[in-house]
Design an enzyme around this catalytic site. Structure first.
Site, mmCIF file in Angstrom:
data_model
loop_
_atom_site.group_PDB
_atom_site.id
_atom_site.type_symbol
_atom_site.label_atom_id
_atom_site.label_comp_id
_atom_site.label_asym_id
_atom_site.label_seq_id
_atom_site.Cartn_x
_atom_site.Cartn_y
_atom_site.Cartn_z
ATOM 1 N N TYR A 56 0.864 -1.302 -0.016
ATOM 2 C CA TYR A 56 -0.012 0.149 0.092
ATOM 3 C C TYR A 56 0.925 1.367 0.025
ATOM 4 C CZ TYR A 56 -3.613 3.229 1.313
ATOM 5 O OH TYR A 56 -4.428 4.221 1.177
ATOM 6 N N TRP A 101 1.392 5.669 -1.949
ATOM 7 C CA TRP A 101 1.054 6.644 -3.159
ATOM 8 C C TRP A 101 2.166 6.557 -4.108
ATOM 9 C CZ3 TRP A 101 -2.010 11.170 -3.274
ATOM 10 C CH2 TRP A 101 -3.421 11.234 -2.766
HETATM 11 N N1 LIG Z 1 -2.698 8.330 12.104
HETATM 12 C C1 LIG Z 1 -3.018 8.258 10.939
HETATM 13 N N2 LIG Z 1 -2.274 7.833 9.781
HETATM 14 C C2 LIG Z 1 -2.439 7.662 8.733
HETATM 15 C C3 LIG Z 1 -3.624 8.442 8.283
HETATM 16 C C4 LIG Z 1 -4.083 9.281 9.008
HETATM 17 O O1 LIG Z 1 -5.140 10.143 8.869
HETATM 18 N N3 LIG Z 1 -3.833 9.559 10.555
HETATM 19 N N4 LIG Z 1 -4.069 8.293 6.923
HETATM 20 C C5 LIG Z 1 -3.758 7.247 6.107
HETATM 21 C C6 LIG Z 1 -3.904 7.412 4.651
HETATM 22 S S1 LIG Z 1 -5.495 8.058 4.151
HETATM 23 C C7 LIG Z 1 -2.840 7.133 3.725
HETATM 24 S S2 LIG Z 1 -3.398 7.128 2.240
HETATM 25 C C8 LIG Z 1 -1.608 6.576 4.186
HETATM 26 C C9 LIG Z 1 -0.673 7.037 3.358
HETATM 27 O O2 LIG Z 1 0.553 6.275 3.412
HETATM 28 P P1 LIG Z 1 1.665 6.026 2.341
HETATM 29 O O3 LIG Z 1 1.150 6.062 1.067
HETATM 30 O O4 LIG Z 1 2.335 4.728 2.711
HETATM 31 O O5 LIG Z 1 2.437 7.112 2.702
HETATM 32 P P2 LIG Z 1 3.541 8.170 1.912
HETATM 33 O O6 LIG Z 1 4.442 8.845 2.695
HETATM 34 O O7 LIG Z 1 2.965 8.607 0.573
HETATM 35 O O8 LIG Z 1 4.404 6.729 1.159
HETATM 36 C C10 LIG Z 1 5.191 6.538 -0.149
HETATM 37 C C11 LIG Z 1 6.361 6.177 -0.264
HETATM 38 O O9 LIG Z 1 6.659 5.925 -1.401
HETATM 39 C C12 LIG Z 1 7.860 6.359 -1.618
HETATM 40 N N5 LIG Z 1 8.148 6.655 -3.068
HETATM 41 C C13 LIG Z 1 7.914 7.712 -3.975
HETATM 42 N N6 LIG Z 1 7.939 7.621 -5.173
HETATM 43 C C14 LIG Z 1 8.465 6.285 -5.243
HETATM 44 C C15 LIG Z 1 8.907 5.577 -6.394
HETATM 45 O O10 LIG Z 1 8.970 5.896 -7.494
HETATM 46 N N7 LIG Z 1 9.393 4.201 -6.168
HETATM 47 C C16 LIG Z 1 9.496 3.601 -4.975
HETATM 48 N N8 LIG Z 1 9.723 2.230 -4.609
HETATM 49 N N9 LIG Z 1 8.948 4.574 -3.632
HETATM 50 C C17 LIG Z 1 8.363 5.645 -4.122
HETATM 51 C C18 LIG Z 1 8.028 7.668 -0.855
HETATM 52 O O11 LIG Z 1 9.521 7.758 -0.596
HETATM 53 C C19 LIG Z 1 7.237 7.289 0.395
HETATM 54 O O12 LIG Z 1 8.190 6.539 1.139
HETATM 55 O O13 LIG Z 1 -1.539 6.969 5.494
HETATM 56 C C20 LIG Z 1 -2.428 6.663 6.538
HETATM 57 N N10 LIG Z 1 -2.078 6.671 7.764
HETATM 58 N N1 LIG Z 2 -1.687 18.383 2.244
HETATM 59 C C1 LIG Z 2 -1.937 17.000 2.231
HETATM 60 N N2 LIG Z 2 -3.034 16.784 1.756
HETATM 61 C C2 LIG Z 2 -3.614 15.540 1.630
HETATM 62 C C3 LIG Z 2 -2.791 14.601 2.176
HETATM 63 C C4 LIG Z 2 -1.463 14.860 2.694
HETATM 64 O O1 LIG Z 2 -0.955 14.014 3.212
HETATM 65 N N3 LIG Z 2 -1.199 16.179 2.764
HETATM 66 N N4 LIG Z 2 -3.331 13.207 2.135
HETATM 67 C C5 LIG Z 2 -4.399 12.897 1.080
HETATM 68 C C6 LIG Z 2 -5.117 11.617 1.419
HETATM 69 S S1 LIG Z 2 -4.134 10.073 1.125
HETATM 70 C C7 LIG Z 2 -6.133 11.597 1.949
HETATM 71 S S2 LIG Z 2 -6.912 10.119 2.369
HETATM 72 C C8 LIG Z 2 -6.808 12.999 2.098
HETATM 73 C C9 LIG Z 2 -7.667 12.896 3.671
HETATM 74 O O2 LIG Z 2 -8.640 13.835 3.585
HETATM 75 P P1 LIG Z 2 -9.376 13.935 4.970
HETATM 76 O O3 LIG Z 2 -9.537 12.603 5.561
HETATM 77 O O4 LIG Z 2 -10.630 14.652 4.766
HETATM 78 O O5 LIG Z 2 -8.451 14.651 5.957
HETATM 79 P P2 LIG Z 2 -8.011 14.998 7.482
HETATM 80 O O6 LIG Z 2 -6.991 16.235 7.389
HETATM 81 O O7 LIG Z 2 -7.604 13.866 8.230
HETATM 82 O O8 LIG Z 2 -9.317 15.698 7.951
HETATM 83 C C10 LIG Z 2 -10.366 16.651 7.570
HETATM 84 C C11 LIG Z 2 -11.072 17.420 8.564
HETATM 85 O O9 LIG Z 2 -12.041 16.587 9.049
HETATM 86 C C12 LIG Z 2 -11.900 17.110 10.271
HETATM 87 N N5 LIG Z 2 -12.437 15.872 11.308
HETATM 88 C C13 LIG Z 2 -11.605 14.855 11.716
HETATM 89 N N6 LIG Z 2 -12.457 14.148 12.636
HETATM 90 C C14 LIG Z 2 -13.555 14.728 12.566
HETATM 91 C C15 LIG Z 2 -14.944 14.325 13.269
HETATM 92 O O10 LIG Z 2 -14.897 13.410 13.855
HETATM 93 N N7 LIG Z 2 -15.817 15.256 13.074
HETATM 94 C C16 LIG Z 2 -15.787 16.386 12.236
HETATM 95 N N8 LIG Z 2 -17.033 16.957 12.081
HETATM 96 N N9 LIG Z 2 -14.542 16.630 11.812
HETATM 97 C C17 LIG Z 2 -13.660 15.674 11.746
HETATM 98 C C18 LIG Z 2 -10.487 17.449 10.841
HETATM 99 O O11 LIG Z 2 -10.687 18.461 11.617
HETATM 100 C C19 LIG Z 2 -10.298 18.218 9.315
HETATM 101 O O12 LIG Z 2 -10.635 19.417 9.300
HETATM 102 O O13 LIG Z 2 -6.173 13.884 2.130
HETATM 103 C C20 LIG Z 2 -5.202 13.915 1.012
HETATM 104 N N10 LIG Z 2 -4.655 15.259 1.117
HETATM 105 MO MO LIG Z 3 -5.492 8.498 1.999
#
Ligand SMILES: Nc1nc2c(c(=O)[nH]1)N[C@H]1C(S)=C(S)[C@@H](COP(=O)(O)OP(=O)(O)OC[C@H]3O[C@@H](n4cnc5c(=O)[nH]c(N)nc54)[C@H](O)[C@@H]3O)O[C@H]1N2
Ligand SMILES: Nc1nc2c(c(=O)[nH]1)N[C@H]1C(S)=C(S)[C@@H](COP(=O)(O)OP(=O)(O)OC[C@H]3O[C@@H](n4cnc5c(=O)[nH]c(N)nc54)[C@H](O)[C@@H]3O)O[C@H]1N2
Ligand SMILES: [Mo]
Length: 758
Positions: A104, A106
């Site tokens: 998993y 990005w």
């Molecule tokens: N506590 C908490 N944890 C969360 C979340 C949260 O809201 N709270 N959100 C979750 C969500 S929604 C997501 S999507 C995940 C994201 O989790 P990830 O998608 O695992 O996070 P990234 O840091 O984007 O990891 C991408 C990795 O790919 C590497 N990379 C970039 N380009 C390349 C390439 O070309 N080749 C290779 N081999 N590697 C490459 C980067 O260096 C990086 O280490 O995190 C989750 N974790």
């Molecule tokens: N800059 C930046 N942007 C990103 C990413 C990143 O790593 N960096 N990651 C991307 C990815 S993989 C994903 S999945 C999306 C995730 O997108 P989201 O899941 O929507 O992102 P979050 O920042 O976790 O939270 C969004 C909002 O929800 C509110 N919130 C959290 N819990 C609650 C709740 O229980 N009730 C209410 N009413 N509000 C709540 C938070 O305060 C925040 O304002 O973002 C994407 N965009």
């Molecule tokens: Mo995500």
């Protein structure tokens, strides 16, 4: 002029002396991301992986501990030989399901070198692998919504456009607001950031935004803040339905024509199930919102055209299905689903493309060979899978068994950023025989591998960026040379495929350039079939970008609303299911057959706990997850090198914490150090610690080591949203916070130890 793209947007690379000097925003992007400033520093960072490296005690068979042992740098031939041997041995002895290739993550915006897809393609050529199901982002919604509205298109497909909102919507009720920090990002990149402009246009046109959120600043200044306790939105939504019912404002005609189960759902709301009526007064004690304010909100949303939205974050919590189902129920009661600017939609402000026109065709993407092995494990069950081979779990109404994983193969993701309860994962991760990681940077996950193969970053190869909610297809041209001996993921797999006798299956005789052209041609064929042709490859590559111009889509659910018999939904009844017999029959008390208030085991309403602060771990404003953490914008956001944690000012004062102090956050699962930021714009009892600060254990050899850099995942719980969807519960976390007199520190971006280094 050359061009490139990234998840945070397209840009013009400026190169000086063979190095990227600047990522200049793409001139046609209306609202480029400041994160572009971090790109040069990241690409040329000192912690790039430049040569293959093998963990010393894995190489000599002496055991040791992943994450704690030094590495040996080796040549490509040696590295590829040891990986090929490990794979050959494992496939022979244990079969495909013993190889975990879920991988998993990005990776980069490039759709050919999408590392996770390349992993799957390669392992499929070898006979298959255990893959993953669902995602962290909207996993609960993805599996719930098909039961309720037939598919998950209100998360992943077409939702009400910004233009429609500006023209028709009086009130957007935004649960979770519309965070500008998040709409910098689109998976697959974007050539034009449209959300801020769309929002401004709507506000200028008189649309009112209500930001229901524990946080004020994740919405435009002009929005109204409606503070609410995290994890309590389902209670608010039920009370709004109750209030509509009590005041005779339900759209009975819509409920009868377009839904099933509204009687049972309304009986629950009225308390006819034997419970209490879910009144505004009832919800006030749960949500912290005064009853009068809930009653007033019900009046306002019933008066005029209303769109109810929720960010993805709401469903990343225990029973995170409930607020989503309740949003749909409230919208059904208002009766505007299918009308322009009305109804519901998810993910506004969660990702850049929400509110744009969705394009289900003509998006270049590498097509992996189909996985011949059917084993799939929900992403959130990673730790359990590794630690409990043969163990059982429930998912989507059926029981499953964990496979016995011997090899973990990861490229393009960072589980030691993304997974919850990292201290548990560190231990489970010691179990497999072999862990192979491809990485451009020495991330926490690379450090936890046995074999680390140096991957190019996107700037060191040709690729194409594209996404289906975004109009541009953008060439990502090779701009600088790879550092050291780095290769593309695809080249690495091609070399392994040669050793393992599957070269033809893997590469089909195509090098990277040939594969890129083939990927584009497939998308071009689809674009022609849909009447919006992409230019020929050479013309596209020369110009560097193509913009699709598409007509405005009809409002979501318009055809269904007009004639539900002629255009039924893909639910068993063909209608919106406010009560689902199927879900009810699964018998999951954490996800009953209709939207309900199901308090989590760990949330801000938990009484009498030693850990009274509800920690949200939102997406970081300064980077993408763990990507770019070592550079520019993210590095400058740190406080004495630690991730900032936003605390409510009164909570901080009560603990003697001042702005800029080092603080320790802890619970029974772990502890981490961060730098305090004080704010009145976060609800009391709530703290924000963004994800993605590189995991930095004080002592990698110790079990349950303190984390020094502010990574919230040593605190988060490894428990699913429900057995129905097995989604992530990142937002159901309770902690205690204290001032740290002496906060230990280590450089999160330092290179690992090497036994020998050329
Ligand atoms: N506590 C908490 N944890 C969360 C979340 C949260 O809201 N709270 N959100 C979750 C969500 S929604 C997501 S999507 C995940 C994201 O989790 P990830 O998608 O695992 O996070 P990234 O840091 O984007 O990891 C991408 C990795 O790919 C590497 N990379 C970039 N380009 C390349 C390439 O070309 N080749 C290779 N081999 N590697 C490459 C980067 O260096 C990086 O280490 O995190 C989750 N974790
Ligand atoms: N800059 C930046 N942007 C990103 C990413 C990143 O790593 N960096 N990651 C991307 C990815 S993989 C994903 S999945 C999306 C995730 O997108 P989201 O899941 O929507 O992102 P979050 O920042 O976790 O939270 C969004 C909002 O929800 C509110 N919130 C959290 N819990 C609650 C709740 O229980 N009730 C209410 N009413 N509000 C709540 C938070 O305060 C925040 O304002 O973002 C994407 N965009
Ligand atoms: Mo995500």
């Amino acid at each position: 002029m050359t061009i490139h793209s990234s998840h945070w947007g397209a840009f013009r690379p400026r190169v000086e002396d063979g190095r990227l000097a600047e990522a200049v925003p793409f001139e046609l992007d209306g609202d480029p991301s400041p994160m572009l400033r971090s790109v040069p520093e990241a690409v040329h960072a000192a912690n790039r992986v430049t040569r293959p490296a093998v963990r010393a005690s894995w190489l000599d068979g002496s055991g040791g501990r992943r994450g704690a042992d030094p590495f040996v740098e080796v040549g490509w031939d040696t590295a590829l030989d040891v990986v090929a041997d490990a794979l050959r041995r494992t496939y022979e002895r244990h079969g495909p399901s013993s190889v975990f290739g879920g991988s998993y993550g990005w990776s980069s915006a490039g759709r050919l070198h999408h590392a996770k897809t390349q992993v799957g393609h390669f392992l499929a050529c070898l006979g298959g692998f255990t893959g993953h199901a669902g995602n962290y982002s909207y996993g609960a919604a993805d599996h719930l919504l098909p039961y309720v509205v037939g598919d998950a298109s209100s998360v992943t497909g077409q939702v009400t456009t910004w233009a429609e909102i500006a023209e028709h919507t009086d009130t957007v009720l935004m649960l979770g607001g519309v965070p500008a920090k998040n709409f910098q990002i689109e998976s697959g990149g974007t050539g034009d950031h449209t959300s801020r402009l769309g929002l401004d246009a709507a506000l200028d046109a008189g649309t009112r935004l209500v930001n229901v959120n524990p946080v004020r600043f994740d919405a435009p200044e002009r929005a109204e803040w409606f503070p609410i306790r995290p994890g309590s939105d389902a209670a608010l939504l039920l009370a709004l339905v109750h209030e509509l019912d009590r005041t005779g404002r339900l759209d009975e005609d819509f409920l009868r024509r377009c839904t099933v189960g509204h009687e049972r759902f309304l009986a629950y709301v009225r308390g006819a199930d034997g419970g209490r009526a879910r009144t505004a007064r009832w919800a006030a004690t749960i949500t912290g919102v005064p009853a009068e304010r809930i009653e007033d909100l019900a009046r306002r949303i019933a008066n005029g055209r209303t769109l109810v939205t929720a960010t993805w974050a709401l469903q990343r919590a225990e029973s995170g299905e409930q607020p989503y189902w309740a949003v749909i129920a409230l919208a059904a009661c208002l009766g505007q689903i299918g009308l322009p600017g009305g109804g519901f939609g998810f993910g506004y402000g969660s990702i850049a493309g929400t509110g744009n026109t969705y394009r289900p065709f003509g998006t270049p993407a590498f097509q992996a060979r189909k996985n011949p092995c059917s084993a799939r494990v929900p992403v959130t069950r990673l730790t359990d899978m590794l630690s409990d081979p043969g163990g059982t779990y429930e998912f989507d109404g059926a029981a499953h068994r964990y496979p016995d994983i011997r090899v973990v193969y990861w490229a393009g993701g960072n589980p030691f950023h993304h997974h919850h309860d990292l201290n548990r994962l560190v231990e489970a991760w010691q179990r497999p025989e072999t862990v192979v990681v491809h990485e451009p940077w020495w991330t926490a996950t690379a450090r936890m591998a046995d074999v680390v193969l140096p991957a190019t970053s996107s700037l060191e190869r040709d690729d194409i960026a594209a996404a289906s909610k975004e109009p541009y297809v953008v060439a990502m041209k090779r701009t600088v040379d790879p550092p050291g001996e780095a290769r593309t993921d695809r080249q690495i797999f091609a070399a392994l495929a040669r050793r393992l006798g599957v070269e033809q299956e893997h590469s089909g005789g195509l090098d990277d350039a040939g594969a890129l052209r083939a990927m584009y041609e497939t998308a071009r064929t689809s674009s022609i079939e849909h009447g919006h042709p992409l230019p020929e490859f050479d013309e596209f590559w020369e110009r560097g970008h193509h913009r699709y111009e598409l007509p405005a889509p009809p409002p979501p659910f318009a055809a269904f609303r007009a004639d539900p018999d002629a255009a039924p939904l893909a639910t068993p009844s063909g209608r919106i299911e406010l009560y689902s017999e199927t879900v009810a029959a699964y018998g999951y008390d954490e996800c009953p057959g209709h939207p309900a208030w199901v308090p989590g085991s760990e949330w801000s309403g938990t009484a009498g706990t030693r850990h009274p602060i509800h920690l949200l771990s939102p997406q970081p404003s300064s980077r993408l997850h763990s990507q770019l953490d070592m550079a520019g914008v993210s590095r400058e956001s740190k406080i004495d090198g630690r991730e900032p944690v936003v605390l409510n000012a009164s909570d901080a004062r009560a603990r003697g914490i001042a702005e800029g102090d080092a603080v320790r956050l802890f619970n029974d699962r772990g502890e981490t150090y961060a730098g305090a930021v004080l704010s009145d714009d976060v609800l009391a009892g709530v703290a924000l610690l963004a994800t993605g600060a590189w995991y930095t254990p004080a002592d990698p050899a110790a079990t349950g080591s303190a984390e020094l850099h502010g990574n919230p995942n040593v605190l988060s719980q490894d428990r699913p949203t429900s057995r129905l969807t097995q989604g992530s519960t990142a937002q159901s976390v309770l902690v205690q916070v204290e001032r740290a007199e002496r906060a230990p520190f280590r450089d999160p971006y330092a290179l690992p130890a090497f036994v020998t280094r050329r």
